[in-house]
Design a protein around this motif. Structure first.
Motif, PDB file in Angstrom:
ATOM      1  N   TYR A 364      61.979  41.455  43.784  1.00 53.19           N
ATOM      2  CA  TYR A 364      62.571  42.532  42.465  1.00 53.19           C
ATOM      3  C   TYR A 364      62.957  44.336  44.100  1.00 53.19           C
ATOM      4  N   HIS A 366      62.268  48.222  43.982  1.00 49.45           N
ATOM      5  CA  HIS A 366      61.548  49.067  44.572  1.00 49.45           C
ATOM      6  C   HIS A 366      61.005  49.609  43.218  1.00 49.45           C
ATOM      7  N   ARG A 367      60.222  49.722  42.561  1.00 53.03           N
ATOM      8  CA  ARG A 367      60.225  49.803  40.849  1.00 53.03           C
ATOM      9  C   ARG A 367      60.875  51.838  40.926  1.00 53.03           C
ATOM     10  N   SER A 368      60.055  52.009  41.962  1.00 50.59           N
ATOM     11  CA  SER A 368      59.792  53.511  41.649  1.00 50.59           C
ATOM     12  C   SER A 368      60.428  54.889  42.910  1.00 50.59           C
ATOM     13  N   ARG A 370      64.694  55.421  43.018  1.00 51.83           N
ATOM     14  CA  ARG A 370      65.950  55.637  42.096  1.00 51.83           C
ATOM     15  C   ARG A 370      67.063  56.598  43.201  1.00 51.83           C
ATOM     16  N   GLU A 396      68.909  51.201  43.037  1.00 57.48           N
ATOM     17  CA  GLU A 396      67.851  49.347  43.618  1.00 57.48           C
ATOM     18  C   GLU A 396      67.795  49.373  44.929  1.00 57.48           C
TER      19      GLU A 396
END
Length: 431
Positions: A364, A366-368, A370, A396
């Motif tokens: 997935y 990286h979540r943070s 942006r 992403e």
């Protein structure tokens, strides 16, 4: 690239420091045994080394060279007890302050000198033990111990400290913990009223006038790192507030460590536009201690907007070949060591419209992260990450543990990490 920037910016600093260097050329350190007097800092005498049979006389010579001295900094493994007591007596009579800086040690006979300070502070290590002797002369030993107790009583030394000293074997060393330093009142400001002298009886112990030395090794502190976001700053003393000798030494900057290719990212107080790195450093100094570091952008293509970033701390270290940074150091801080940092240089290690397929650290994104900047910093912070690809359309960030064959990728940004070592290009005195 970095060498060109270093040469250009150091040239600016060389011009700014010509006048100061001309004055300093005639002002060299004066050495008297283990004592050093810097004529550009007449308030300070430095003890650095063993206390030997000539040290008391050498201290008198240092006092003659610096008659207005207010502070003695200490870094000594100990040595001759009688010389330590004589030096301590001079410090007590003249009401000088004593200070053990970080990464410094003050053991055995040096502890008497520290305890004599009207104002005193331990940031390094303070160690005590019994005096030692190979001589069977018990009378001489008792007299030596009597001298020590009499002197320590005059310095208002807490009884607990004396007990620790006389209970610690001469081949051992008790180094006071921070808790003990607080509990025993070893730190003392010049405003503290003296306590009632402690009187204890002479213990039955043997010894003479030589102190046992114990070698110890201390580890350097980890380097401080920094960033470009603003932060709050605690207010320091007002310009009218008079600092004590130790506060002056520990709070006022006296050196600046200069780095090329290093961005101190974040913790900005303000950002301004100036002509050169020297003006950026001067702007930081004029903030009366609030500004601890700065970063100057040397990129000549940036003709508008701020290029000087003034910082409340050293912030987060980040490699950037067009960055020129300075960190201000007080007398209490050691010269910063070399450190190694994983970097993705924004000038030379980022590639637009390039995709690095495969090698993802996760299934997935990286979540943070942006933005491309977030993605770059996320890879820098992850030890397993050696590269990244950011997809602008999807926002992403993909961190890579392996690098595949680079391919064209429209509206993608990729970057490659390298390990670099950083040490100050120069450490300049502000005296």
């Amino acid at each position: 690239m970095r060498k060109t920037i270093r040469s250009a910016v150091m040239g600016v600093f060389a011009t700014l420091l010509v006048a100061a260097a001309a004055e300093r050329a005639f002002a060299e350190d004066q050495t008297f045994g283990p004592f050093v007097v810097d004529s550009t800092n007449p308030d300070l005498i430095t003890l650095n080394g063993l206390i030997d049979a000539g040290s008391a006389l050498n201290f008198r010579r240092a006092l003659q060279a610096a008659p207005n001295a207010k502070l003695v900094t200490l870094n000594s493994p100990g040595g001759n007890v009688q010389m330590g007591l004589l030096i301590a007596d001079d410090i007590h009579q003249r009401k000088l302050a004593t200070y053990i800086p970080k990464e410094s040690e003050c053991y055995s006979a040096c502890s008497f000198i520290f305890l004599a300070g009207k104002e005193r502070k331990v940031d390094g290590e303070l160690g005590v033990h019994q005096i030692s002797s190979d001589s069977p002369d018990l009378v001489g030993a008792q007299l030596a111990i009597s001298d020590i107790i009499e002197v320590l009583n005059r310095f208002d030394t807490p009884m607990d400290v004396m007990h620790v000293m006389f209970k610690t074997p001469p081949d051992d060393m008790h180094v006071f913990s921070q808790d003990e330093i607080l509990r025993y009142g070893l730190n003392r400001s010049g405003d503290n009223p003296p306590k009632t002298p402690t009187v204890i009886t002479v213990p039955a112990a043997s010894g003479d006038t030589s102190a046992t030395e114990v070698s110890k090794t201390t580890l350097p502190e980890a380097p401080t790192s920094g960033s470009t976001s603003s932060s709050s700053l605690e207010a320091g003393p007002s310009p009218q507030a008079k600092l004590s000798p130790i506060e002056e030494f520990t709070k006022r900057p006296n050196r600046i460590a200069i780095y090329t290719g290093l961005d101190l990212f974040g913790d900005d107080i303000s950002s301004i536009r100036v002509d050169d790195a020297g003006a950026c450093a001067k702007s930081c100094l004029l903030m009366d201690g609030q500004c601890k570091a700065f970063t100057f952008n040397t990129n000549p293509k940036i003709r508008k907007g701020p290029n000087c970033f003034l910082k409340a701390s050293a912030g987060r270290a980040d490699g950037n070949s067009v960055a020129f940074s300075g960190r201000f150091l007080s007398g209490a801080e050691p010269d910063p060591p070399t450190f190694t940092l994983g970097t993705i240089d924004p000038q030379s290690a980022l590639f637009n419209d390039v995709d690095l397929p495969g090698g993802d650290l996760s299934r997935y994104p990286h979540r943070s992260a942006r933005t491309p900047l977030d993605c770059r910093l996320a890879c820098v912070d992850d030890r397993q990450c050696i590269a990244f690809t950011y997809i602008k359309a999807k926002k992403e960030c993909w961190l890579k543990g392996a690098i595949g064959k680079p391919m064209f990728g429209k509206n993608m940004v990729s970057g490659f990490k390298t390990l670099e070592s950083f040490s100050p290009a120069k450490i300049l005195s502000l005296d």
